[in-house]
Design a protein around this motif. Structure first.
Motif, PDB file in Angstrom:
ATOM      1  N   LYS A 297      -6.595 -19.795 -68.120  1.00  0.00           N
ATOM      2  CA  LYS A 297      -6.805 -18.772 -69.149  1.00  0.00           C
ATOM      3  C   LYS A 297      -7.335 -17.519 -68.476  1.00  0.00           C
ATOM      4  CE  LYS A 297      -7.513 -22.437 -72.408  1.00  0.00           C
ATOM      5  NZ  LYS A 297      -8.320 -23.126 -73.367  1.00  0.00           N
TER       6      LYS A 297
ATOM      7  N   VAL B 168      -3.816 -25.703 -67.258  1.00  0.00           N
ATOM      8  CA  VAL B 168      -3.887 -24.451 -67.996  1.00  0.00           C
ATOM      9  C   VAL B 168      -4.888 -23.500 -67.346  1.00  0.00           C
ATOM     10  CG1 VAL B 168      -4.345 -23.397 -70.241  1.00  0.00           C
ATOM     11  CG2 VAL B 168      -3.389 -25.707 -70.139  1.00  0.00           C
TER      12      VAL B 168
ATOM     13  N   PHE C 288       0.391 -21.944 -68.154  1.00  0.00           N
ATOM     14  CA  PHE C 288       0.299 -23.403 -68.203  1.00  0.00           C
ATOM     15  C   PHE C 288       1.537 -24.055 -67.618  1.00  0.00           C
ATOM     16  CE2 PHE C 288       1.740 -21.734 -72.241  1.00  0.00           C
ATOM     17  CZ  PHE C 288       2.814 -22.542 -72.619  1.00  0.00           C
TER      18      PHE C 288
ATOM     19  N   GLU D 259      -2.666 -17.351 -71.661  1.00  0.00           N
ATOM     20  CA  GLU D 259      -2.628 -18.619 -70.941  1.00  0.00           C
ATOM     21  C   GLU D 259      -1.412 -18.724 -70.031  1.00  0.00           C
ATOM     22  OE1 GLU D 259      -2.874 -21.898 -73.680  1.00  0.00           O
ATOM     23  OE2 GLU D 259      -4.981 -21.500 -74.102  1.00  0.00           O
TER      24      GLU D 259
END
Length: 160
Positions: free
Chosen positions: A125, A123, A82, A80
């Motif tokens: 991914k 976020v 973020f 991730e």
């Protein structure tokens, strides 16, 4: 006399030995990718890579993190990226605003809005196999998106 370990016990022992080493290899791969792009970073208390973006023209900064670990889903190793955008209560993120953020997440091509405790995060991914350039691009997108939302929600305040 001790009985020889069962095949299952041997596999568990091997997993315990290999698991931490592969986690460290993943962490080293993030450092290597950030270093390859000349991105200055620190590692925070929970092992995430922390980068401070500086928007000199606007006189603002924005924090971006790359998770220090990965999670596996459906055979994908996911990492991730973020960036915090707001404090939910302090910045008035209520039910109506949450619905707007969900709708915006639907239109984003990469990344979505999430909460972690009292923090609103943007976020992204990514497969952990993302190149250094792809990781940097994801970080750029997360930083800009989160900073734009911070401006919208908090005005001139630059807390994150």
């Amino acid at each position: 006399m001790h009985a020889p370990p069962t095949p299952f016990a041997a596999l568990i022992a091997l997993a315990l030995l290999v698991g931490p080493a592969s986690a460290l290899a993943s962490d080293a791969s993030v450092k290597a990718r950030l270093d390859a792009r000349g991105i200055k970073h620190t590692v925070d208390d929970d092992g995430d890579y922390k980068v401070t973006y500086s928007y000199e023209k606007e006189g603002r900064t924005q924090l971006v993190f790359v998770s220090g670990g990965t999670e596996t889903v459906g055979g994908f190793s996911i990492r991730e990226v973020f960036s915090p955008a707001a404090r939910l209560e302090k910045d008035g993120v209520n039910g109506a605003k949450a619905l707007e953020l969900l709708a915006e997440s639907r239109t984003n091509k990469l990344g979505s809005w999430e909460t972690d405790g009292d923090v609103l995060l943007f976020v992204i991914k990514l497969p952990d196999s993302a190149s250094a350039a792809e990781l940097e691009s994801a970080m750029d997108i997360a930083a800009q998106t989160a900073d734009d939302m911070e401006l919208e929600l908090s005005g001139a305040r630059d807390d994150l």
